[in-house]
Design an enzyme around this catalytic site. Structure first.
Site, PDB file in Angstrom:
ATOM      1  N   ASP A   1      -5.270   3.587  -6.190  1.00 52.68           N
ATOM      2  CA  ASP A   1      -4.802   2.209  -6.255  1.00 52.68           C
ATOM      3  C   ASP A   1      -4.757   1.602  -4.853  1.00 52.68           C
ATOM      4  O   ASP A   1      -5.308   0.528  -4.592  1.00 52.68           O
ATOM      5  CB  ASP A   1      -3.401   2.216  -6.894  1.00 52.68           C
ATOM      6  CG  ASP A   1      -3.014   0.874  -7.456  1.00 52.68           C
ATOM      7  OD1 ASP A   1      -3.788  -0.080  -7.297  1.00 52.68           O
ATOM      8  OD2 ASP A   1      -1.928   0.771  -8.054  1.00 52.68           O
TER       9      ASP A   1
ATOM     10  N   TYR B   1       1.480   7.270 -12.989  1.00 58.29           N
ATOM     11  CA  TYR B   1       1.169   6.225 -13.968  1.00 58.29           C
ATOM     12  C   TYR B   1       1.442   6.673 -15.398  1.00 58.29           C
ATOM     13  O   TYR B   1       1.362   5.875 -16.327  1.00 58.29           O
ATOM     14  CB  TYR B   1      -0.292   5.788 -13.843  1.00 58.29           C
ATOM     15  CG  TYR B   1      -0.496   4.967 -12.608  1.00 58.29           C
ATOM     16  CD1 TYR B   1      -0.494   5.591 -11.362  1.00 58.29           C
ATOM     17  CD2 TYR B   1      -0.658   3.599 -12.653  1.00 58.29           C
ATOM     18  CE1 TYR B   1      -0.654   4.860 -10.201  1.00 58.29           C
ATOM     19  CE2 TYR B   1      -0.818   2.857 -11.501  1.00 58.29           C
ATOM     20  CZ  TYR B   1      -0.817   3.495 -10.283  1.00 58.29           C
ATOM     21  OH  TYR B   1      -0.963   2.764  -9.140  1.00 58.29           O
TER      22      TYR B   1
ATOM     23  N   LYS C   1      -2.735  14.105  -0.821  1.00 59.46           N
ATOM     24  CA  LYS C   1      -1.577  14.292   0.063  1.00 59.46           C
ATOM     25  C   LYS C   1      -1.021  15.701  -0.203  1.00 59.46           C
ATOM     26  O   LYS C   1       0.169  15.904  -0.440  1.00 59.46           O
ATOM     27  CB  LYS C   1      -0.577  13.185  -0.293  1.00 59.46           C
ATOM     28  CG  LYS C   1       0.485  12.908   0.695  1.00 59.46           C
ATOM     29  CD  LYS C   1       0.041  12.099   1.881  1.00 59.46           C
ATOM     30  CE  LYS C   1       1.209  12.041   2.850  1.00 59.46           C
ATOM     31  NZ  LYS C   1       0.886  12.228   4.227  1.00 59.46           N
TER      32      LYS C   1
ATOM     33  N   ASP D   1      -3.248   9.495   4.277  1.00 62.85           N
ATOM     34  CA  ASP D   1      -2.923   8.569   5.380  1.00 62.85           C
ATOM     35  C   ASP D   1      -4.025   8.584   6.431  1.00 62.85           C
ATOM     36  O   ASP D   1      -4.400   7.535   6.966  1.00 62.85           O
ATOM     37  CB  ASP D   1      -1.557   8.872   6.006  1.00 62.85           C
ATOM     38  CG  ASP D   1      -1.288  10.360   6.149  1.00 62.85           C
ATOM     39  OD1 ASP D   1      -1.380  11.074   5.135  1.00 62.85           O
ATOM     40  OD2 ASP D   1      -1.017  10.810   7.270  1.00 62.85           O
TER      41      ASP D   1
END
Ligand code: NAI
Length: 421
Positions: free
Chosen positions: A309, A149, A219, A285
């Protein structure tokens, strides 16, 4: 006697008659703001016998500001949030073209509101796609200032992308960009400082509220030096700053290696009994799957901007969608906070009385909790749940609920007010 919130020794000092700046918002903004303020005023009156109240002070942003002043985000508005510390806002139209990419981003950056906080809980009666929505009770702490971002991107075909590609090849010997001639590039800054202040806020929140766990969602198996570092910094920080108030998964693994799994499990059980916060981590995930299947295993979630998000929308959907999910942008160091509806301006229903004010209302309740006016917040939660239970709902929920009665935004507000006792 001043009517302004002050910060003293890192704590918020809230006067009984407090001034709160608000941005009405565009589209459905005026309708949901009116409804919210009426309900909050009543909750305060009932909770504190008229001893505490809010003077709502309008500040301008968005289309209304542009029409009146020629500016989308006047300096006076930023000054007001600076002066009054805590504020609330309705949704704003994102200006098309022009200098400002997003008014929300501009507000967050100016006040360095580094936590985007979203509580996710279910209210009885609200339609949910999962079987046991009552088991969902989470708080998302999303980092608000870093990650992709930051907007550092180079479009393929531009001289900048070419320069960047050369830098990778010549200075770093990188040869594994699959299609170098047609690649765009993006950069993901994740800092130790930025990660630590976010994770610190999440752990502190869990301790203050007696919540069972904080989960770092990342991640890091793929992005080792950004998301992986976020996880490692989190564990280090917990150990150094929170000591025996927290039991970490790292500690569990160490005991497991030295003394076996049973001993590790016992240590964890003991820590839970003593009311310690369990700090653990999950790959993003897996988290998206696990949070659907075993939502009760998660309480406070600390994560970076992009993960946050995705996660915010999935978790919101589990308890009724973004139409009723609240949010806040907070700097836990300076105390600055802006509470907000999480949906947009809904131009397709603006002015029709179809808007659901719950997202902004619940944001206002979060604001009351932030100010330590918990009794009024509780009144709002109870009254809202009562209203959903009676199945008197706005058009968005009406279409999903059997045997529901359709009411307008204003009627919904009146119904909630009549349920505040
Ligand atoms: P949106 O959230 O405004 O609308 C999406 C859908 O949800 C529409 O069908 C709308 O009618 C419905 N909806 C949204 N809020 C509702 C409510 N409270 N009650 C009942 N139905 C509701 O998203 P969209 O259409 O993508 O964006 C419209 C404008 O809002 C754009 O200018 C966008 O940039 C801006 N926006 C502003 C945000 C903010 O200020 N925080 C967040 C998201 C979008």
């Amino acid at each position: 006697m001043t009517n302004k919130i002050k910060i003293s020794n890192g704590r918020l000092e809230v006067p009984d008659r407090v001034i709160i700046p608000f941005i009405e918002g565009d589209g459905i903004g005026p309708e949901i703001t009116r409804a919210t303020q009426k309900i909050v005023d009543e909750a305060l009156r009932v909770s504190y016998n008229g001893q505490r109240s809010i003077s709502w002070f309008e500040v301008l942003a968005g289309e209304k500001a542009f029409t009146k002043t020629g500016e989308w985000l006047p300096q006076a508005t930023l000054d007001s949030f600076n002066e009054y510390i805590v504020g609330i806002k309705g949704p704003l139209t994102t200006p098309v073209g022009g200098g400002i990419r997003s008014l929300n981003v501009a507000l967050r950056q100016t006040l360095d509101l580094y936590v985007c906080m979203r509580p996710v809980r279910w209210f009885k009666g609200v339609p949910s796609p999962i079987r046991y929505p009552s088991r969902v009770d989470m708080h998302i702490f999303r980092e608000n200032t870093e990650d992709i971002y930051a907007g550092i991107e180079f479009m393929t075909g531009t001289p900048d992308a070419e320069k960047f590609k050369k830098l990778l090849e010549e200075n770093f010997g990188i040869e594994n960009v699959r299609f170098p001639e047609s690649s765009s590039f993006g950069i993901k800054p994740i800092s130790k400082e930025g990660s630590e202040r976010l994770i610190r806020a999440a752990i502190k929140f869990a301790i203050d509220r007696n919540l069972p766990s904080v989960t770092l969602v990342h991640k890091g198996n793929i992005m080792k030096f950004t998301e992986g570092a976020f996880k490692n910094w989190g564990y280090d920080l917990a150990e150094h700053e929170f000591g025996n108030k927290v039991f970490t998964w790292k500690q569990y693994e160490t005991i497991s290696k030295e003394k076996g799994k049973e001993a590790a499990q016992e240590a964890k059980n003991q820590a839970e009994k003593e009311g310690k916060v369990i700090l653990k981590d999950v790959i993003t995930d897996a988290f998206l799957q696990e949070s659907l299947l075993r939502p009760y295993d998660y309480s406070v979630i600390a994560t970076m901007n992009l993960n946050g998000d995705y996660i915010s929308d999935q978790l919101a959907a589990m308890v009724g969608g973004i139409g009723i999910s609240p949010g806040a942008n907070i700097n836990y160091q300076s105390g600055f906070a802006i509470f907000e509806a999480t949906h947009g301006t809904a131009p397709n229903i603006a002015g029709t009385g179809k808007a659901n004010p719950s997202s902004l209302l619940l944001s206002a309740a979060m604001m009351l909790e932030y100010m330590n006016w918990n009794k009024a917040a509780e009144h709002i939660y109870d009254a809202l749940e009562h209203t959903f239970n009676k199945r008197k709902v706005t058009a968005d929920l009406f279409s999903l609920m059997e045997g529901a009665q359709l009411v307008s935004t204003e009627e919904f507000a009146s119904e909630v007010i009549s349920n505040i006792h």
